[in-house]
Every structure is written in C-alpha cells, then in structure tokens.
Design an enzyme around this catalytic site. Structure first.
Site, PDB file in Angstrom:
ATOM      1  N   SER A  55      43.589  47.442 107.323  1.00 31.58           N
ATOM      2  CA  SER A  55      42.586  46.428 107.389  1.00 31.58           C
ATOM      3  C   SER A  55      42.969  45.207 107.287  1.00 31.58           C
ATOM      4  CB  SER A  55      41.333  46.696 106.234  1.00 31.58           C
ATOM      5  OG  SER A  55      40.410  46.209 106.547  1.00 31.58           O
ATOM      6  N   ASN A  56      41.833  43.974 107.020  1.00 31.24           N
ATOM      7  CA  ASN A  56      42.417  42.617 107.042  1.00 31.24           C
ATOM      8  C   ASN A  56      41.671  41.979 105.997  1.00 31.24           C
ATOM      9  OD1 ASN A  56      39.897  41.597 108.447  1.00 31.24           O
ATOM     10  ND2 ASN A  56      40.723  42.906 109.966  1.00 31.24           N
ATOM     11  N   ARG A  57      41.917  40.720 105.745  1.00 34.56           N
ATOM     12  CA  ARG A  57      41.218  39.916 104.982  1.00 34.56           C
ATOM     13  C   ARG A  57      39.627  39.445 105.044  1.00 34.56           C
ATOM     14  NH1 ARG A  57      45.945  39.223 101.524  1.00 34.56           N
ATOM     15  NH2 ARG A  57      47.818  38.767 102.861  1.00 34.56           N
ATOM     16  N   SER A  58      39.197  39.675 106.179  1.00 37.08           N
ATOM     17  CA  SER A  58      37.796  39.091 106.492  1.00 37.08           C
ATOM     18  C   SER A  58      36.759  39.770 105.601  1.00 37.08           C
ATOM     19  CB  SER A  58      37.280  39.831 107.848  1.00 37.08           C
ATOM     20  OG  SER A  58      36.067  39.130 108.052  1.00 37.08           O
ATOM     21  N   ALA A  92      36.577  40.503 112.237  1.00 34.18           N
ATOM     22  CA  ALA A  92      37.836  40.693 112.549  1.00 34.18           C
ATOM     23  C   ALA A  92      38.326  42.142 112.891  1.00 34.18           C
ATOM     24  CB  ALA A  92      38.439  40.123 111.165  1.00 34.18           C
TER      25      ALA A  92
END
Ligand code: CTP
Length: 407
Positions: A210-213, A281
């Site tokens: 995943s990502n930090r959004s 994101a």
C-alpha cells in the site's frame, strides 16, 4: 478548519438551553477560522452561559437588548444587514416556535426576521419536545422558507439524562453546516466523482502493498464539493475517515476495484459525471499472484512478482471525447520544486487531463496541511500553503469554471 470562514461576518444567536455551553466552542472555532462573530443572547441565554465568556472569545460585547438605553440605531436591522450568516446555537423549541410565527419579540427573533442571509439553527431540546407535533409543524414552516437550515439534533443523551433525538449537534458539525451555508452554490446540478486514499494490493491474507495516503485531500474535496451543491460520489480506498455529510461513499480496496467503481460512476459513455477528481494514491503495481494461504517463511530469498495496474485516470483521459468530464489529476513526487512541476506538466499530457495538482510527498502524506501548485496548459498557479480543506476550494474553483465553458 478552512479559510472559507476568513473575514466572514456571522451573527451567533444563543438561546436558553443547557446546550448553550457548547455555543462557546462554536464561537471559538469560528473565530479561530477567521470569522467575525457577533453574539446575540435571548433573554434566558444568560441564565445558562456568561456574556463575558462570549465577549472574551469573540472580542465583541454580547448584544441582547432591542433598544439599549442610550444606543443609537436599531441593532436588529444593523446586525441583519451586516451578517452573512446567522447561526442559532442552541435553538430551543420556544425560539423555533417564535421564528416560525414570524415574531420579533426579542433581539434574536427580530434579527432573524430582518435578515436576508442564510440561517442555520442547531435545535436542542428534550426528545418529547422535539417529537411534539407543534415543534415538527414549526420546523416544516421554517425549513420550507428555505433560508433556515437545520443541523441536528442528534440521537443521544440530553440534559435530563434520558436518551433520544433532541441532543444538540456537536460544535464541529455546526461549523461544517455554517461552512456549507456560506459556500458558493456553483456546483448545484453537477455530479462529481472523487477518489481518495490509498489502494491496497493483497499478497496473502495477512500481508499487502500500500502507500502512505491518508485520504484527507480527497475527503476535503468531496466535502467542499457537496457544500457547493454538487452530487458527490466518493470512491475511497481503505481509510478510517468519516464520510462527509451528504456524500455517497463507495469503499474499495485494490486499484482494480477502484477502476471498476470509477467506471460505474462515470458510465460507459463517461456521461454520468461532470468531473472526475483523482485524489487517490493508486498503487501502480499489484502482486502477480495473490496467495489464499499465508506465505510461510523459509530460509530462501523471496521474490515478489509485480504486475502493473491500469492507470485509471489515463484510461479515462484517453477515452474522453470532448471536454467532459473535467479531469483533475494529482502528482505526488519526492523531488525538488522544478522537477515536481516538470513531472506535473508531463502528466497533464500523458494522462490528457485538464489540471494536475502537484505536491511533494513530504508535504502531503498523512498531513492536515499541504502545499500545492495547480498546473494547467495555461501555466502554474501556486496556492498558499494551508489545510487541505482550504486547498479544496481553489481546486473546485477550477472545476466550476471549466464546467461553465461550453461542453
Ligand atoms: N493514477 C491513476 N491510476 C494509477 C496511478 C495513478 O489513476 N494506476 C492517478 C492518480 O490518482 C493521480 C495521477 O494519476 O491523480 C498521478 O498519480 P501519480 O502516482 O503521481 O503518478 P503515476 O502516474 O503513478 O506516475 P509516477 O508514479 O511514475 O510518478
């Protein structure tokens, strides 16, 4: 909080209910956001809260008399003329009845009767009083006038200790309603699809990419678009953020889920929405294979094969014929300012969108504030750094303006 309140003139009317203590917090939130607040008391308000408290918080003396000895002019006329919004916190059953009857028997009622600005009332009363046909009749009259908007009441504990519908809305919700009432109504009749948050690509039942959004930017845009009158479909990757009032939320997990949801929201001919704001994101890759069982650790190195995800925005940009839906992309980069703008310009063309909101990963991810530049084919416009809720409006200004152009 948002700059939409900066310099706005708000008449805050307080009536006699235990919930009046929460009006102090409302005043504080409004003042912190830059509003000029003039507090008005009904006759019984001062039995519940002190005028000095409001004077201290707002920097202006509280007014409660229609005809103050020695004072010139007519306060109800002056305040009504000067105010851009009248906020009634709390609104008792008695005050609502007086307003519905068009009475002008104290400063608050007379100011409401004289005003032409929107009026937002936050009712607070015992659930039995709220449910009473007389109160319900008064509410129908008031909201039928179209200038009175209600915020709450909510279900919960009331002053008597009983529970039910009659508890006043919380200060945050009241300020959000104030913001909605003050917003330009330039997106009425428009359907905006907004994506927000991260996507999650599962590796196995316990692991994912995943990502930090955080989703805050997209949620702020959805909330402001709704406040400006749009019908909003918010397609959200996993985030604990609450759904903005009046917004239709569709929760998704992976990039493929998001693409399917965007496709449904826009319609096969891309004519079911007026604009798509891709604030999400989206994960660029997903594991080539997803495992139903947890991958077990071995002594060997593990290689994870990754397959590119479709570029949701670029696909819509490529399929779009003409200028609708208006397309807003984001470009989050970890690079210097000049490079960020160059990447954003490149995305404008490669994704065939109308504007790219360029920002730095270090400024954006997980933060309440951000620093962004709007990059269009006409140039770049750096917005003043500020809360994401504050940046939502200039982005929507662009969308609203674009939608005024012939379709
Ligand atoms: N986007 C998308 N689908 C993807 C990836 C991105 O629709 N699979 C959208 C994002 O929502 C955003 C814009 O494209 O509005 C740019 O996203 P960004 O991650 O900055 O760019 P990428 O196209 O992924 O390019 P790169 O990662 O190489 O910078």
């Amino acid at each position: 909080m948002t700059s939409a309140l900066k310099g706005r003139r708000v008449a805050l009317a307080v009536s006699g209910s235990i919930a009046a203590y929460k009006a102090v917090l409302v005043a504080r939130l409004l003042v912190t956001a830059g509003a000029q607040v003039q507090t008005l008391f009904t006759r019984s308000a001062s039995q519940f809260v002190g005028a000095q408290t409001f004077a201290g918080v707002t920097g202006r003396p509280v007014l409660s008399e229609m005809f103050a000895p020695g004072a010139a002019g007519e306060p109800h006329v002056d305040i009504a003329r000067e105010s851009e919004l009248m906020l009634i916190v709390p609104a008792t059953a008695d005050l609502l009845a007086r307003l519905a009857g068009g009475r002008a028997d104290d400063l608050v009622a007379a100011t409401a009767l004289c005003s032409t600005c929107p009026v937002v009332a936050a009712p607070a009363m015992h659930p039995a009083m709220w449910a009473h046909p007389a109160t319900q009749r008064n509410l129908r009259t008031l909201t039928g006038d179209a200038r009175v908007h209600l915020v709450g009441p909510v279900d919960g504990e009331v002053a008597s200790g009983e529970r039910g519908l009659g508890r006043m809305a919380e200060p945050d919700a009241i300020v959000a309603a104030a913001l909605a009432a003050l917003a330009p109504r330039d997106l009425v009749g428009r359907h905006l699809v907004v994506t927000a948050g991260p996507t999650i690509e599962d590796i196995d039942p316990v692991r994912f990419l995943s990502n930090r959004s955080s989703g805050k930017m997209g949620f702020a845009i959805a909330a402001r678009a709704r406040a400006r009158g749009a019908d909003v479909t918010l397609i959200a990757g996993p985030t604990p953020l609450p759904t903005p009032a009046g917004v239709t939320r569709i929760d998704v997990r992976s990039a493929l889920d998001m693409q399917a949801a965007v496709g449904r929201a826009l319609g096969a001919a891309l004519d079911a929405a007026d604009a798509l704001v891709m604030a999400a994101a989206v994960g660029d890759y997903r594991p080539t294979s997803t495992h139903d069982q947890k991958l077990k650790r071995t002594a060997d190195a593990l290689e994870l094969g990754l397959t590119p995800n479709p570029d949701i925005l670029a696909a819509v940009g490529a399929a779009r014929r003409g200028v609708r839906p208006v397309l807003v992309g984001f470009a989050v980069e970890a690079a210097g300012d000049a490079q960020v703008l160059a990447y954003a310009r490149a995305k404008l063309d490669s994704k065939r969108v109308d504007v790219v909101v360029a920002n730095h990963a270090a400024d954006a991810f997980g933060k309440d504030d951000n620093r962004v530049t709007l990059v269009t084919r006409d140039g770049a416009q750096a917005l003043a750094p500020g809360p994401k809720s504050e940046l939502a409006d200039p982005i929507l200004d662009f969308v609203a303006k674009k939608l005024e152009e012939p379709g």
